[in-house]
Design a protein around this motif. Structure first.
Motif, short mmCIF file in Angstrom:
data_model
loop_
_atom_site.label_atom_id
_atom_site.label_comp_id
_atom_site.label_asym_id
_atom_site.label_seq_id
_atom_site.Cartn_x
_atom_site.Cartn_y
_atom_site.Cartn_z
N LEU A 219 0.82 -1.38 0.14
CA LEU A 219 0.65 0.23 -0.08
C LEU A 219 0.74 0.94 -0.07
N PHE A 220 1.50 1.34 0.60
CA PHE A 220 2.82 2.24 0.50
C PHE A 220 4.48 2.19 0.87
N ASN A 221 4.91 1.44 0.14
CA ASN A 221 6.04 1.14 -0.66
C ASN A 221 6.46 2.23 -1.29
N SER A 222 5.76 3.37 -2.24
CA SER A 222 6.10 4.27 -3.40
C SER A 222 6.31 5.54 -2.08
N TYR A 223 5.59 5.62 -0.93
CA TYR A 223 6.51 6.98 -0.12
C TYR A 223 7.22 6.37 0.98
N GLY A 224 7.98 5.10 1.05
CA GLY A 224 9.57 5.47 1.52
C GLY A 224 8.78 4.98 3.01
N LEU A 225 7.54 4.47 3.45
CA LEU A 225 6.90 3.51 4.68
C LEU A 225 8.40 3.10 4.55
N VAL A 226 8.24 2.38 6.67
CA VAL A 226 9.22 2.03 6.95
C VAL A 226 8.53 1.26 8.22
N ILE A 227 8.48 -0.01 7.74
CA ILE A 227 7.59 -0.51 8.78
C ILE A 227 8.34 -1.51 9.71
N LEU A 228 8.49 -1.36 10.99
CA LEU A 228 9.10 -1.76 12.37
C LEU A 228 8.55 -3.24 12.58
N ASP A 229 9.23 -4.46 13.70
CA ASP A 229 8.86 -4.72 13.60
C ASP A 229 9.55 -5.12 15.48
N ALA A 230 9.26 -5.20 16.69
CA ALA A 230 9.93 -4.02 17.28
C ALA A 230 9.76 -6.19 18.39
N ASP A 231 9.44 -6.73 17.85
CA ASP A 231 9.47 -8.45 18.80
C ASP A 231 10.94 -8.81 18.38
N ASN A 232 12.11 -8.57 19.16
CA ASN A 232 13.40 -8.76 17.84
C ASN A 232 14.33 -8.73 19.30
N HIS A 233 15.01 -9.90 18.80
CA HIS A 233 16.46 -10.21 20.18
C HIS A 233 17.22 -9.28 19.86
N SER A 234 17.69 -8.50 19.43
CA SER A 234 18.87 -6.98 19.21
C SER A 234 17.82 -6.31 19.26
N LEU A 235 17.02 -5.31 19.02
CA LEU A 235 16.26 -4.44 19.81
C LEU A 235 15.83 -4.49 21.20
N LYS A 236 15.09 -5.59 21.96
CA LYS A 236 14.94 -6.28 23.31
C LYS A 236 16.20 -5.48 23.68
N GLU A 237 17.47 -5.90 22.94
CA GLU A 237 18.79 -5.80 24.31
C GLU A 237 18.81 -4.46 24.69
N LEU A 238 18.72 -3.57 23.50
CA LEU A 238 19.09 -2.19 23.80
C LEU A 238 17.79 -1.65 25.29
N PHE A 239 17.21 -2.43 25.21
CA PHE A 239 16.47 -1.73 26.22
C PHE A 239 16.22 -2.61 27.47
N ILE A 240 16.83 -4.15 27.95
CA ILE A 240 18.01 -4.28 28.51
C ILE A 240 17.76 -3.09 30.02
N PRO A 241 18.96 -2.10 30.06
CA PRO A 241 18.35 -1.60 31.45
C PRO A 241 17.43 -1.00 31.55
N HIS A 242 16.27 -0.51 30.92
CA HIS A 242 15.26 -0.23 31.41
C HIS A 242 14.00 -1.53 31.61
N LEU A 243 13.99 -2.11 30.65
CA LEU A 243 14.26 -4.21 30.94
C LEU A 243 13.80 -4.17 33.16
N LYS A 244 15.45 -3.92 32.94
CA LYS A 244 16.12 -4.71 34.53
C LYS A 244 15.91 -2.72 35.30
N HIS A 245 15.16 -2.06 35.20
CA HIS A 245 15.10 -0.90 36.04
C HIS A 245 13.57 -1.12 36.24
N GLU A 246 12.71 -1.64 35.51
CA GLU A 246 11.42 -1.97 35.46
C GLU A 246 11.06 -3.13 36.52
#
Length: 529
Positions: A219-246
């Motif tokens: 539907l939107f590839n011609s407009y440069g839309l970037v679609i992100l699935d954040a259910d991901n090991h590498s991205l969750k690693e970035l969030f570890i300090p905040h998860l630990k804090h919680e």
């Protein structure tokens, strides 16, 4: 094109908190960072630029490239992904559930608002780059909310058993859904395109996350839309300090509740928990609780000591999923984001979260209410003009609209306001006389006053009813037009699926929406197709 403007505030479809936010009421100002206008974004850029590092950009880019490696004709999106390496590139983000075949129309409006705002910001600040992001809510678990869509008074429904994050669900059983959809959508060039998209998305992808990415990309590839699935090991690693804090501090509940004193006159959108995290796997999504000095996964036998759960977090961060309180924080940690575009309900819970961001030292984004649109056909527009009804009037509740139009059509004047004032004065005089002569008559006078006024009201209603009957055909046509535009008395965008209009208008529909929408104007758009 319509000449009358329908603002969000006078549309009748937004909550008090959203209306007050749009009106910039002082009571809410402590709950957000900057109000959405073009000038605010310069300061937002400077603040975000100072606390978003290149290492995070690199991990984000590599993750997105991996998620895009199977998509064809993704040059515009891949170019935007490459831009994310640069520290002068920022994102504008919207998020949405993985509704079957996009679900209600406002899926489109969220994304188009995001794309359009990026274009406007690039014109205003050409030295920076702006990338539109669609954050797929792959870790949600409420399958009943997303397993259907409405098409021409029919509900296309997908039945499947299972638990866990919806993005990991298999697409099993969607071949039967495709058959029902294909039979209903009919024939024609645009209908064939819709059928191909459905088939490719849901029958040639193994899980709902990949299927949704494919469809949104088409539907939107011609407009440069970037679609992100954040259910991901590498991205969750970035969030570890905040998860630990919680997990250790458990202070998101305290931070969120600080906003409740300001929000005391509003409906609280979401309530925090002691721990605002889920533990997930392919078939599991359950709350993490803390009881008797142990961390427990609700409705399971899984338990952890403090050391054990921190070790689990370190090794498997993808098993820890933020709930509605912490998901916004996760988004802003991994994205160089300036603004979140969402619906009224979403913005209402974001307004509870500023203290959470302050505790974690993460920049709070600009909150922007997504565009809302009423789509009308040329035929419906001609009916509207012929009946001499404005768009603002069509937004009224049905009974109010019919009564108002009856008064306009009638040649009689049957508002008994003058008579009502006369009666009030007469009975005031009678009450005064009763007090002076025999106070026992005061009650009788008041009772008679009530009886006379009620009789006047009754006569007024009977006359209105008689006038409605004499203008029955016109009023029925008006009611029918309103029901077409507001199905079941609700907003069209909350019920109908885009395919109902795409079948008729094709890609022109999206082009016209992109031209029409002005994300920073805060008005309800009417688009005559």
């Amino acid at each position: 094109m319509p000449s009358d403007c329908v603002t969000f505030q006078n549309s009748g479809y937004f909550s008090k908190i959203i209306i007050d936010y749009l009106n910039r009421e002082k009571v809410l100002q402590p709950l957000y960072n900057r109000f959405p206008n073009l000038e605010s974004f310069k300061q937002q850029i400077e603040e975000k630029q100072s606390n978003f590092n290149n290492e995070t950009r690199h991990i984000l880019v590599e993750t997105l490239k991996s998620q895009y490696h199977k998509l064809k004709y993704a040059e515009n999106s891949l170019a935007n992904i490459e831009l994310l390496k640069e520290n002068n590139t920022f994102t504008i983000t919207t998020g949405h559930q993985l509704n079957l075949f996009t679900g209600p129309l406002y899926f489109l409006y969220k994304i188009i608002s995001t794309i359009k705002l990026c274009q406007q910001l690039k014109k205003q600040y050409p030295e920076f780059n702006f990338v539109p992001i669609y954050w797929m809510a792959t870790e949600d678990h409420d399958f009943e909310e997303i397993n259907h869509f409405h098409l021409e008074n029919k509900v296309i429904h997908w039945n499947q058993e299972g638990n866990g994050p919806v993005g990991r669900r298999t697409t099993e059983g969607l071949d039967q859904v495709y058959e029902a959809f294909a039979a209903h959508i009919g024939i024609g060039k645009n209908a064939e395109q819709l059928k191909n998209w459905f088939k490719e998305a849901y029958l040639n992808h193994d899980n709902l996350s990949d299927a949704t990415r494919y469809l949104a990309h088409q539907l939107f590839n011609s407009y440069g839309l970037v679609i992100l699935d954040a259910d991901n090991h590498s991205l969750k690693e970035l969030f570890i300090p905040h998860l630990k804090h919680e997990l250790i501090k458990k202070d998101a509940i305290i931070d969120t509740q600080k906003s409740f004193s300001i929000l005391k006159d509003y409906t609280i959108q979401v309530n925090p928990r002691e721990i605002n995290l889920f533990y997930i796997s392919d078939s599991l999504r359950e709350r993490i609780t803390f009881e008797e000095n142990q961390y427990r996964v609700n409705n399971t036998s899984i338990t952890f000591s403090e050391n054990e759960i921190i070790e689990e977090l370190k090794n498997y961060p993808e098993k820890f999923s933020p709930n509605v309180i912490l998901r916004p924080l996760y988004q802003e940690v991994i994205l160089p984001n300036l603004s979140y575009i969402g619906g009224g309900g979403e913005l209402a819970y974001w307004l509870e979260l500023k203290e959470v961001f302050k505790t974690h030292q993460i920049t709070f984004p600009i909150l922007l209410l997504r565009n809302s649109v009423l789509l009308a056909t040329q035929k419906q527009e001609q009916k509207r003009l012929k009946m001499n009804v404005t768009w603002s009037e069509l937004f009224l509740k049905k009974e109010i609209l019919i009564n108002q139009k009856t008064l306009e059509l009638s040649k009689l004047t049957f508002n008994f306001g003058t008579q009502r004032v006369f009666l009030e004065r007469q009975f005031e005089a009678l009450e005064s006389l009763a007090y002076k002569t025999d106070k026992s008559f005061v009650g009788a006078v008041k009772a008679q006053k009530t009886k006379q006024l009620n009789g006047l009201n009754h006569l007024e209603k009977r006359l209105l009813k008689a006038e409605k009957k004499s203008h029955q055909d016109t009023l029925m046509r008006l009611a029918l037009l309103q029901s077409e535009l507001f199905p079941n008395g609700s907003l069209q965008e909350r019920t109908l699926n885009f395919s109902e209009f795409y079948k008729e208008y094709g890609s022109d529909m999206i082009e016209k929406l992109l031209l029409k929408l002005e994300p920073l104007d805060h008005k309800f758009d009417i688009l005559v197709l």
